[in-house]
Design a protein around this motif. Structure first.
Motif, PDB file in Angstrom:
ATOM      1  N   VAL A   7       0.864  -1.178  -0.086  1.00 29.53           N
ATOM      2  CA  VAL A   7      -0.185  -0.148   0.106  1.00 29.53           C
ATOM      3  C   VAL A   7       0.996   1.337   0.031  1.00 29.53           C
ATOM      4  CG1 VAL A   7      -1.788  -0.998   1.293  1.00 29.53           C
ATOM      5  CG2 VAL A   7      -0.172   0.121   2.410  1.00 29.53           C
ATOM      6  N   SER A   8       0.025   2.463  -0.257  1.00 24.66           N
ATOM      7  CA  SER A   8       1.065   3.509   0.014  1.00 24.66           C
ATOM      8  C   SER A   8       1.553   3.988   1.331  1.00 24.66           C
ATOM      9  CB  SER A   8       0.293   4.837  -0.730  1.00 24.66           C
ATOM     10  OG  SER A   8      -0.642   5.224   0.069  1.00 24.66           O
ATOM     11  N   GLU A   9       2.482   4.780   1.554  1.00 28.09           N
ATOM     12  CA  GLU A   9       3.043   5.423   2.916  1.00 28.09           C
ATOM     13  C   GLU A   9       1.736   6.321   3.468  1.00 28.09           C
ATOM     14  OE1 GLU A   9       6.906   6.844   3.974  1.00 28.09           O
ATOM     15  OE2 GLU A   9       7.683   6.256   1.879  1.00 28.09           O
ATOM     16  N   HIS A  10       0.837   6.897   2.680  1.00 27.61           N
ATOM     17  CA  HIS A  10       0.048   7.893   3.080  1.00 27.61           C
ATOM     18  C   HIS A  10      -1.084   6.791   3.846  1.00 27.61           C
ATOM     19  CE1 HIS A  10      -2.949  10.768   3.403  1.00 27.61           C
ATOM     20  NE2 HIS A  10      -3.800  10.047   2.713  1.00 27.61           N
ATOM     21  N   THR A  11      -1.338   5.530   3.219  1.00 26.56           N
ATOM     22  CA  THR A  11      -2.296   4.544   3.606  1.00 26.56           C
ATOM     23  C   THR A  11      -1.760   4.060   4.915  1.00 26.56           C
ATOM     24  OG1 THR A  11      -3.208   3.880   1.698  1.00 26.56           O
ATOM     25  CG2 THR A  11      -3.534   2.457   3.232  1.00 26.56           C
TER      26      THR A  11
END
Length: 225
Positions: free
Chosen positions: A186-190
Motif C-alpha cells: 500500500v502507499s505510505e499515506h495509507t
C-alpha cells in the motif's frame, strides 16, 4: 511554527550545549532551562513547551518522576529522555510514564534537532543505536504491566480492523512506514492513516507505546521477527 523547548539536565555544560544547538535552528526556541526534575516540571507549568528534553538522573526530583508528572499533567508537552546508556532501566520506566522516546547524551547535532522535530510532530523517538531489541526486552521484563483500561489489553485489539492489526504487528517488529507500506503493498499515506487509527482507537500517545501495547496484548511475542 516555532517548536518551544525546555532543556533539563543537572550538568550545566550539557544544558548550555543543547540549548545553543537548538536555539540556532530557525524553527526551534529554548524557552527555559532546568537543573533538576522539580525545576523541569515548574518550567513546563510556566512556559507550556512543545518538547521537554529531560535527563534521567537528576537531584531533588529525578527525570522519571518528572516525566510522570509532566505526561500526566501536561499531555501536550512531549518528553524526550536523555541518558548516557543505550539500554537503561530508567528508560523502560520512562516509556511507561509517557515519554515519547530517548536520546543518548553523545547524540550528534543533526540527530538532536531531528529528534526534537520528530517528537514535536507526534512521532516517537529512539536513539539510533537502540533497536527493536529494547522493546522486546522491555516487554519481556514487564509481565505485570499496569492496566490501561477496564478491559484486558487483548480485548482492545478487537477495535482494530484486520489491516490495522497487521500494521500494529509490523510496528512492533520495528518497521518504518516505508517498510510497512512495502509489506502490505500500500502507499505510505495509507500506512500513516492506519497508524493514526491504531493510536486513536487504543488511546496511545505514539508509536513507541503502540509497540509496547502490541507485546502486552499478545499481538506479538518478544523476540519475534
Amino acid at each position: 511554527m516555532t517548536i518551544r523547548v525546555v532543556v533539563a539536565d543537572d550538568q550545566e555544560l550539557v544544558r548550555a550545549g543543547f540549548g545553543m544547538i537548538l536555539d540556532a535552528q530557525p524553527d526551534i526556541e529554548v524557552v527555559a532551562e532546568a537543573c533538576d526534575g522539580a525545576e523541569a516540571v515548574e518550567a513546563v507549568r510556566v512556559h507550556g513547551p512543545d518538547v521537554l528534553l529531560l535527563d534521567v538522573r537528576m537531584p531533588v526530583m529525578d527525570g522519571l518522576e518528572a516525566a510522570r508528572r509532566v505526561c500526566a499533567e501536561f499531555p501536550a508537552t512531549k518528553v524526550i529522555m536523555l541518558t548516557t546508556f543505550d539500554i537503561d532501566d530508567y528508560v523502560f520506566d520512562a516509556l511507561y510514564a509517557g515519554a515519547s522516546g530517548f536520546l543518548l547524551k553523545d547524540v550528534r547535532r543533526d540527530d538532536l534537532t531531528h529528534g526534537v522535530r520528530m517528537v514535536a510532530s507526534g512521532e516517537a523517538l529512539l536513539a539510533p543505536s537502540v533497536t527493536k531489541r529494547l522493546i522486546g526486552e522491555f516487554a519481556a521484563r514487564r509481565p505485570g504491566a499496569p492496566e490501561r483500561a477496564v478491559r484486558p489489553p487483548s480485548r482492545l485489539l478487537e477495535q482494530l480492523t484486520v489491516r490495522e492489526q497487521e500494521t500494529l504487528r509490523l510496528l512492533a517488529r520495528g518497521l518504518s512506514n516505508a517498510e510497512i507500506a512495502a509489506e502490505l503493498v500500500v502507499s505510505e499515506h495509507t500506512v500513516k492513516t492506519h497508524v493514526s487509527n491504531v493510536l486513536s482507537k487504543l488511546g496511545l500517545r505514539d508509536r513507541v507505546h503502540a509497540v509496547v501495547f502490541a507485546y502486552e496484548a499478545g499481538a506479538v511475542v518478544a523476540g519475534e521477527v
